[in-house]
Write a protein that holds these residues in place. Structure first.
Motif, PDB file in Angstrom:
ATOM      1  N   PHE A 123       2.558  19.737   5.540  1.00 31.32           N
ATOM      2  CA  PHE A 123       3.271  18.503   5.867  1.00 31.32           C
ATOM      3  C   PHE A 123       3.179  17.488   4.722  1.00 31.32           C
ATOM      4  N   ARG A 124       1.982  17.332   4.159  1.00 37.62           N
ATOM      5  CA  ARG A 124       1.818  16.331   3.116  1.00 37.62           C
ATOM      6  C   ARG A 124       2.613  16.669   1.858  1.00 37.62           C
ATOM      7  N   LEU A 127       5.580  14.566   1.682  1.00 36.86           N
ATOM      8  CA  LEU A 127       5.393  13.117   1.589  1.00 36.86           C
ATOM      9  C   LEU A 127       4.919  12.676   0.214  1.00 36.86           C
ATOM     10  N   TRP A 128       3.780  13.182  -0.247  1.00 34.71           N
ATOM     11  CA  TRP A 128       3.244  12.745  -1.527  1.00 34.71           C
ATOM     12  C   TRP A 128       2.204  13.736  -2.018  1.00 34.71           C
ATOM     13  N   GLU A 129       1.946  13.681  -3.314  1.00 35.70           N
ATOM     14  CA  GLU A 129       0.854  14.455  -3.920  1.00 35.70           C
ATOM     15  C   GLU A 129       0.104  13.543  -4.883  1.00 35.70           C
ATOM     16  N   TYR A 130      -1.176  13.800  -4.976  1.00 39.30           N
ATOM     17  CA  TYR A 130      -2.052  12.951  -5.795  1.00 39.30           C
ATOM     18  C   TYR A 130      -2.864  13.844  -6.710  1.00 39.30           C
ATOM     19  N   ASP A 131      -2.750  13.615  -7.994  1.00 33.37           N
ATOM     20  CA  ASP A 131      -3.474  14.400  -8.989  1.00 33.37           C
ATOM     21  C   ASP A 131      -4.812  13.724  -9.276  1.00 33.37           C
ATOM     22  N   GLY A 192       9.537   6.170  10.772  1.00 31.34           N
ATOM     23  CA  GLY A 192      10.206   5.874   9.512  1.00 31.34           C
ATOM     24  C   GLY A 192       9.280   5.371   8.429  1.00 31.34           C
ATOM     25  N   GLU A 193       7.996   5.689   8.531  1.00 25.68           N
ATOM     26  CA  GLU A 193       7.038   5.212   7.534  1.00 25.68           C
ATOM     27  C   GLU A 193       5.847   6.149   7.466  1.00 25.68           C
ATOM     28  N   PHE A 194       5.056   6.000   6.401  1.00 28.43           N
ATOM     29  CA  PHE A 194       3.830   6.779   6.240  1.00 28.43           C
ATOM     30  C   PHE A 194       2.930   6.055   5.247  1.00 28.43           C
ATOM     31  N   GLU A 195       1.668   6.443   5.254  1.00 25.02           N
ATOM     32  CA  GLU A 195       0.683   5.834   4.358  1.00 25.02           C
ATOM     33  C   GLU A 195       0.265   6.820   3.288  1.00 25.02           C
ATOM     34  N   ILE A 196       0.058   6.310   2.081  1.00 27.16           N
ATOM     35  CA  ILE A 196      -0.481   7.106   0.974  1.00 27.16           C
ATOM     36  C   ILE A 196      -1.935   6.691   0.809  1.00 27.16           C
ATOM     37  N   GLN A 197      -2.854   7.519   1.288  1.00 26.19           N
ATOM     38  CA  GLN A 197      -4.255   7.116   1.384  1.00 26.19           C
ATOM     39  C   GLN A 197      -4.869   6.658   0.065  1.00 26.19           C
ATOM     40  N   PRO A 198      -4.654   7.339  -1.059  1.00 24.19           N
ATOM     41  CA  PRO A 198      -5.275   6.851  -2.310  1.00 24.19           C
ATOM     42  C   PRO A 198      -4.809   5.442  -2.678  1.00 24.19           C
ATOM     43  N   LEU A 199      -3.565   5.112  -2.359  1.00 23.57           N
ATOM     44  CA  LEU A 199      -3.073   3.767  -2.671  1.00 23.57           C
ATOM     45  C   LEU A 199      -3.552   2.746  -1.651  1.00 23.57           C
ATOM     46  N   ALA A 200      -3.684   3.165  -0.392  1.00 27.39           N
ATOM     47  CA  ALA A 200      -4.190   2.249   0.633  1.00 27.39           C
ATOM     48  C   ALA A 200      -5.628   1.838   0.330  1.00 27.39           C
ATOM     49  N   ARG A 201      -6.406   2.763  -0.267  1.00 31.49           N
ATOM     50  CA  ARG A 201      -7.817   2.462  -0.561  1.00 31.49           C
ATOM     51  C   ARG A 201      -7.968   1.411  -1.656  1.00 31.49           C
ATOM     52  N   VAL A 202      -6.974   1.294  -2.529  1.00 29.49           N
ATOM     53  CA  VAL A 202      -7.075   0.316  -3.626  1.00 29.49           C
ATOM     54  C   VAL A 202      -6.142  -0.868  -3.406  1.00 29.49           C
ATOM     55  N   ALA A 203      -5.560  -0.981  -2.192  1.00 29.07           N
ATOM     56  CA  ALA A 203      -4.556  -2.019  -1.946  1.00 29.07           C
ATOM     57  C   ALA A 203      -5.110  -3.431  -2.126  1.00 29.07           C
ATOM     58  N   GLU A 224       0.937  -2.033  -0.815  1.00 32.04           N
ATOM     59  CA  GLU A 224      -0.196  -1.880   0.105  1.00 32.04           C
ATOM     60  C   GLU A 224      -0.314  -0.458   0.643  1.00 32.04           C
ATOM     61  N   GLY A 225       0.053   0.492  -0.187  1.00 36.05           N
ATOM     62  CA  GLY A 225      -0.158   1.900   0.143  1.00 36.05           C
ATOM     63  C   GLY A 225       0.730   2.456   1.228  1.00 36.05           C
ATOM     64  N   ARG A 226       1.818   1.761   1.569  1.00 32.55           N
ATOM     65  CA  ARG A 226       2.663   2.204   2.691  1.00 32.55           C
ATOM     66  C   ARG A 226       4.124   2.238   2.268  1.00 32.55           C
ATOM     67  N   VAL A 227       4.809   3.309   2.664  1.00 37.76           N
ATOM     68  CA  VAL A 227       6.245   3.453   2.439  1.00 37.76           C
ATOM     69  C   VAL A 227       6.940   3.314   3.786  1.00 37.76           C
ATOM     70  N   ARG A 228       7.947   2.442   3.853  1.00 37.00           N
ATOM     71  CA  ARG A 228       8.716   2.243   5.085  1.00 37.00           C
ATOM     72  C   ARG A 228      10.198   2.190   4.739  1.00 37.00           C
ATOM     73  N   CYS A 229      10.985   2.951   5.478  1.00 33.45           N
ATOM     74  CA  CYS A 229      12.402   3.038   5.145  1.00 33.45           C
ATOM     75  C   CYS A 229      13.152   1.790   5.588  1.00 33.45           C
ATOM     76  N   ARG A 230      14.344   1.641   5.065  1.00 33.03           N
ATOM     77  CA  ARG A 230      15.243   0.560   5.460  1.00 33.03           C
ATOM     78  C   ARG A 230      16.448   1.154   6.199  1.00 33.03           C
TER      79      ARG A 230
END
Length: 338
Positions: A123-124, A127-131, A192-203, A224-230
Motif C-alpha cells: 500500500f505504501r 503513497l510515498w517512499e523514503y530513502d 482524500g489525505e495521508f501522512e508521510i511519517q518522516p516529514l510529520a516527525r520533523v514538522a 506539516e507532513g500531510r498531503v490532502r487533495c483539493r
C-alpha cells in the motif's frame, strides 16, 4: 461542447480527442458536499505530452472517435460527477487501461499517473517512499540534511496533491494484489489525505518540505507532513476478473464491464493507429473477430501486431502467413492471462 444528440450533463463524450487548440478544457462540475476537499494551496495541472497519448490511443478521427458505448460514457461521467473510483473489469486487451488515457486526453487532465500492481505491491508503495539509507550517507559526506530530497511521492500520493483539477490515476490489475490492498485503499479514498511519517516527525522544525513527485521532474511542497487533495482524482482501477473484492471496497466504486470490441469498434481502433484501414486490413479484422469468438477473446494489440506486419510487406496469401497470424493470435488463457 456536447455532441449533438448526447445528454447535456455529459462532460466526457467518449471520443478521446484533445481540446481544440486555443480552447480551455471542459469545466468539471462541483463534487457533492461529501466528496469536497480543501487541500491547498492549489497546484496547476502538469502539461501532458500528446505524443504519449498518440502512442497509446492513436489519432482517432472526429467521425470514428465516438464509438464508445453509451454505458461506458455514462458510467465515466457518473464517476466524474461523484468523484468516485471507477472499477473496470473485462478480458485482457479490451481497452480497460486505455480508458484512463482517453479521459485524461479529452478533458485536459494532464499525464496519467500509473500504478501497476503485482503480488509484491505494498500500500505504501503507492503513497510515498523514503530513502533513509541515502539520507544517512548524505549526512556523513556533508551533503546536507534536506529530508525532502529523499522523499518521493508514489502515483497515488501524487494524485492526492491539491491540484485545482483532478489528476487521472490508473491502478492497473488490482486483482494481482495481496488480499489486504483493496481494504487498505478505503481510508484514502474516503479521506482524500495521508501522512508521510518522516516529514510529520520533523514538522515542528521543518513545517514545509519540498519532495519529488511521480511526475517526471516534478516537485511539490508538503506542509506539516500531510498531503490532502483539493479535487479528488479520477481513479480507474482495472481488473481481469480473477478475484472477488470486499463488499466495502465495491460499495465505494462505480463498476464498468468492458465487452469484447465489435467489428465497427475494431475498425475505429485500427484506423486511429494506421490513419486508414487498408483493403487487406478489412479482411484481417473480420478474421480476427471470428478467431476471437472461437478462442474466447483476444486482445486488441494482437490485432494491431498482425495489422502492422501485414501492412509492412509480410502478408502473402500463403501457408506461412496463416502460421504467423495464428502465432500472433494465440489464446490469452494459455499459460496465464498476461
Amino acid at each position: 461542447m456536447t455532441a449533438p444528440g448526447k445528454p447535456g450533463w455529459w462532460i466526457y463524450q467518449g471520443h478521446g480527442l484533445p481540446p481544440d487548440a486555443g480552447t480551455e478544457p471542459p469545466e468539471l462540475p462541483d463534487p457533492p458536499g461529501w466528496r469536497a476537499f480543501d487541500g491547498g494551496p492549489p497546484l496547476p495541472t502538469p502539461p501532458a505530452s500528446d505524443a504519449e497519448f498518440v502512442r497509446r490511443l492513436g489519432v482517432p478521427s472526429p467521425i470514428s472517435a465516438s464509438d464508445a458505448a453509451v454505458d461506458e460514457i455514462q458510467t465515466v461521467n457518473a464517476a466524474l460527477y461523484l468523484r468516485r473510483p471507477l472499477l473496470v473489469t473485462g478480458n485482457p486487451g479490451t481497452g480497460k487501461s486505455s480508458l484512463a488515457h482517453k479521459v485524461a486526453r479529452e478533458l485536459g487532465l494532464g499525464p496519467v499517473l500509473q500504478w501497476p500492481i503485482s503480488s509484491r505491491t505494498a500500500f505504501r508503495d503507492g503513497l510515498w517512499e523514503y530513502d533513509a539509507i541515502g539520507r544517512v550517507q548524505a549526512a556523513t559526506t556533508e551533503q546536507g540534511d534536506d529530508i525532502g530530497g529523499f522523499v518521493r511521492l508514489g502515483p497515488l500520493g501524487t494524485a492526492l496533491l491539491p491540484y485545482d483539477r483532478p489528476r487521472v490515476l490508473l491502478i492497473d490489475e488490482l486483482d494481482k494484489s495481496d488480499i489486504h490492498l483493496p481494504n487498505d485503499l478505503l481510508a484514502v479514498f474516503e479521506d482524500g489525505e495521508f501522512e508521510i511519517q518522516p516529514l510529520a516527525r520533523v514538522a515542528a522544525t521543518q513545517p514545509e518540505v519540498t519532495v519529488f513527485t511521480h511526475d517526471r521532474g516534478g516537485q511539490a511542497t508538503v506542509r506539516e507532513g500531510r498531503v490532502r487533495c483539493r479535487a479528488f482524482p479520477f481513479v480507474v482501477i482495472t481488473s481481469n476478473g480473477e478475484r472477488e473484492f470486499p463488499p466495502a471496497f465495491l460499495r465505494r466504486c462505480l463498476r464498468l464491464e468492458m465487452p469484447q470490441p465489435g467489428l465497427e469498434q475494431l475498425v475505429s481502433i485500427v484506423a486511429a493507429h494506421f490513419q486508414e484501414v487498408p483493403l487487406r486490413g478489412q479482411d484481417l479484422i473480420r478474421e480476427f473477430v471470428a478467431s476471437s469468438e472461437r478462442e474466447g477473446g483476444l486482445a486488441n494489440d494482437q490485432l494491431l501486431n498482425a495489422m502492422h506486419l501485414a501492412t509492412s510487406g509480410a502478408y502473402l496469401p500463403d501457408e506461412n502467413w496463416a502460421l504467423l497470424r495464428d502465432a500472433l493470435w494465440q489464446r490469452l488463457n494459455v499459460g496465464g492471462t498476461d
